[in-house]
Design an enzyme around this catalytic site. Structure first.
Site, mmCIF file in Angstrom:
data_model
loop_
_atom_site.group_PDB
_atom_site.id
_atom_site.type_symbol
_atom_site.label_atom_id
_atom_site.label_comp_id
_atom_site.label_asym_id
_atom_site.label_seq_id
_atom_site.Cartn_x
_atom_site.Cartn_y
_atom_site.Cartn_z
ATOM 1 N N HIS A 61 -94.383 72.738 -59.601
ATOM 2 C CA HIS A 61 -95.444 72.732 -58.497
ATOM 3 C C HIS A 61 -94.409 72.737 -57.387
ATOM 4 C CE1 HIS A 61 -94.167 68.762 -59.838
ATOM 5 N NE2 HIS A 61 -94.123 68.265 -58.697
ATOM 6 N N GLY A 62 -94.836 72.808 -56.338
ATOM 7 C CA GLY A 62 -94.063 72.799 -54.826
ATOM 8 C C GLY A 62 -93.823 74.487 -54.568
ATOM 9 N N LYS A 64 -92.632 74.999 -51.202
ATOM 10 C CA LYS A 64 -91.651 75.318 -50.120
ATOM 11 C C LYS A 64 -90.246 74.921 -51.054
ATOM 12 C CE LYS A 64 -94.121 74.155 -45.752
ATOM 13 N NZ LYS A 64 -94.144 73.340 -44.688
ATOM 14 N N ALA A 65 -90.493 73.961 -51.984
ATOM 15 C CA ALA A 65 -89.152 73.526 -52.640
ATOM 16 C C ALA A 65 -89.713 73.592 -54.153
ATOM 17 C CB ALA A 65 -88.785 72.106 -52.155
ATOM 18 N N ASN A 67 -90.181 73.347 -58.101
ATOM 19 C CA ASN A 67 -89.268 72.663 -59.243
ATOM 20 C C ASN A 67 -90.160 72.835 -60.431
ATOM 21 O OD1 ASN A 67 -90.905 69.854 -59.080
ATOM 22 N ND2 ASN A 67 -90.411 70.274 -57.164
ATOM 23 N N VAL A 69 -90.426 71.496 -64.406
ATOM 24 C CA VAL A 69 -90.461 70.468 -65.493
ATOM 25 C C VAL A 69 -90.206 70.808 -66.838
ATOM 26 C CG1 VAL A 69 -90.708 67.957 -66.492
ATOM 27 C CG2 VAL A 69 -90.990 68.432 -64.200
ATOM 28 N N LYS A 84 -85.985 67.861 -65.187
ATOM 29 C CA LYS A 84 -86.586 68.532 -64.234
ATOM 30 C C LYS A 84 -85.487 69.346 -63.243
ATOM 31 C CE LYS A 84 -88.971 67.134 -59.483
ATOM 32 N NZ LYS A 84 -89.563 66.274 -58.868
ATOM 33 N N ASP A 178 -94.681 60.550 -53.337
ATOM 34 C CA ASP A 178 -96.125 61.227 -53.703
ATOM 35 C C ASP A 178 -96.608 60.346 -54.890
ATOM 36 O OD1 ASP A 178 -95.774 62.989 -51.561
ATOM 37 O OD2 ASP A 178 -95.450 64.891 -53.064
#
Length: 487
Positions: A61-62, A64-65, A67, A69, A84, A178
């Site tokens: 997910h993400g 803009k940044a 990542n 797992v 991660k 989060d």
């Protein structure tokens, strides 16, 4: 070329033999049952995930940044872990990343999916945590297929998460990034745990914490930062998830809560299974956590106390409440001996000593040594070559050891699985891993009941990146060693 060096040489292993256990101490854990925090090499984590293979991905997910797992298996222990991997743009300051990871890595709690390591190498930023095999709270709440999450497990999840947050706060880590149902995961026993990944600061600047903008604490809109009270607010949204079985924006939920009827919020799957008093108490606690003014929200100790009174079926194991098959044995874990651990860690100093101490028991070369004086001619010369090879091996002159052992084995003077194991080791140190693997297999063929043939295969396969085969060889060596010890 060979790894020629003097007897007094200290740094004589090739650079590809980086082992976290070798570099960071040999302790398996700190008494908590959880491995001590270590810094892994990129090569080890790449091998653990089969080269970050797509079929190893657990979640991603993400925008803009981004990542990802991965589910990985560490060669050094056989332990299954969650790895991660941050996007390339995340954590530009390597020092901040390491400081943050080390700080989070000091936490140890049965309520956390604990952080056990990290990697900061070649522009990569990776975290290594305990692997939780039974999905997330979100999966069990929102995406169940046959069995909805029962009330007792929902309340247990709420209590355990609150206890995790209280523990972190007591250790100076009061902030959480989060907090939502996807951050809660279930371990092998079905116990809910809070992911340690959310304890890391914002990867973009390494200083602040961001929050889930879908459920933004009011103060975040004013300051752009979160506080311990903001974490309580986020926890209130988790309580709403548990009550309703779906995502409800806090503002909408508060309008419903003001009607003081939890039934309008409650998951239909829970009808007839929750008392009015329990439902109302949970709704009131969620309402307090979601207060607009941060100072009006309860502290975590109060939250834990309130949830403790809502626990049901406290004596029932979590795996039963979760409805999962439970097996305390883990197929990914290998109960290793001291010798097995040395091979699993790729601890070359220890393996070298083991191969020396093992002597020639497997091929009865000790008896041949005693009768050396009776040999004449070419056969006697072969044993002299063998002795030179042993001396070279002891002094870590592996190029000379390979040469002497090869001359002896080619002469046909004796069958020598021990010598094959030693030459295998010398080949591996010299970077000729494939040749070493062939020697290890020959040693196994000549002495099928000898653990060393399998252990040496495990070491060679690890350095070829064939982790699954390496792990199997390690298990075979362990079984054989145990059988020999019993006999």
């Amino acid at each position: 070329m060979g790894a020629r060096c003097s007897k007094l040489s200290v740094c004589w292993w090739p650079p590809n033999f980086k082992s976290p256990m070798l570099e960071n101490g040999a302790a398996d854990d700190d008494g908590s049952g959880v491995p001590v925090f270590v810094e892994y090499s990129l090569d080890e984590l790449r091998a653990a995930t089969d080269g970050f293979a797509p079929d190893r991905i657990v979640s991603e997910h993400g925008e803009k940044a981004p990542n990802v797992v991965y589910r990985g298996t560490l060669f050094s222990s056989g332990r299954t872990v969650a790895i991660k991997r941050f996007g390339r743009s995340a954590w530009p300051d390597s020092r901040q990343f390491l400081e943050e990871a080390r700080a989070v890595g000091q936490l140890r709690s049965g309520r956390l999916a604990n952080l056990i390591g990290c990697c900061c190498e070649s522009g990569e930023r990776l975290l290594v945590a305990e692997f939780m095999p039974h999905e997330t709270l979100a999966k069990h709440l929102f995406h169940w297929e046959t069995n909805p999450l029962n009330w007792a497990m929902r309340m247990r999840a709420a209590l355990y998460v609150a206890q995790a947050l209280e523990y972190c706060s007591s250790k100076g880590r009061a902030l959480y990034h989060d907090l939502h149902a996807y951050r809660v995961v279930f371990d092998v026993d079905g116990n809910p745990r809070l992911s340690c990944f959310g304890l890391m600061k914002n990867s973009r600047d390494g200083k602040s914490y961001s929050t889930n903008l879908a459920f933004t604490p009011p103060e975040y809109l004013k300051t752009g930062r979160v506080s311990p009270e903001s974490v309580v607010y986020s926890f209130g949204t988790v309580l709403l998830d548990l009550l309703s079985g779906k995502h409800i924006p806090p503002s909408h939920a508060l309008d419903l809560i003001r009607g003081k009827n939890f039934l309008v919020l409650m998951d239909s799957c829970l009808e007839g299974h929750v008392s009015n008093s329990d439902g109302t108490d949970l709704m009131r606690l969620a309402s307090r956590c979601l207060q607009y003014e941060a100072r009006e929200r309860p502290n975590l100790k109060t939250v834990v106390s309130g949830l403790a009174s809502l626990q049901k079926d406290a004596s029932t194991p979590s795996h039963t409440l979760l409805g999962i098959q439970h097996d305390k044995r883990s197929s990914d874990q290998v109960p290793l001996s001291a010798i097995g651990k040395a091979f699993a860690r790729a601890d070359l100093n220890a393996v070298h000593e083991i191969l020396q101490e093992d002597g020639y028991n497997e091929d009865d070369m000790a008896n041949a040594e005693l009768s050396l004086q009776s040999w004449t001619g070419e056969l006697s010369e072969s044993f002299v070559v063998k002795r030179h090879g042993d001396n070279a091996f002891k002094s870590k002159d592996f190029a000379a050891a390979v040469e002497c052992y090869s001359r002896f084995l080619d002469s046909g003077a004796a069958v020598a699985p021990t010598m094959l194991a030693r030459r295998c080791f010398a080949y591996i140190v010299a970077g000729k891993v494939q040749e070493g693997l062939q020697d290890a297999k020959r040693a196994e063929d000549l002495a099928p009941g000898w653990p060393m043939g399998h252990y040496m295969q495990a070491l060679a396969l690890h350095n070829l990146g064939r982790e699954a085969e390496s792990h199997e060889a390690l298990k075979k060596g362990t079984v054989l060693e145990a059988e020999r010890s019993r006999s």
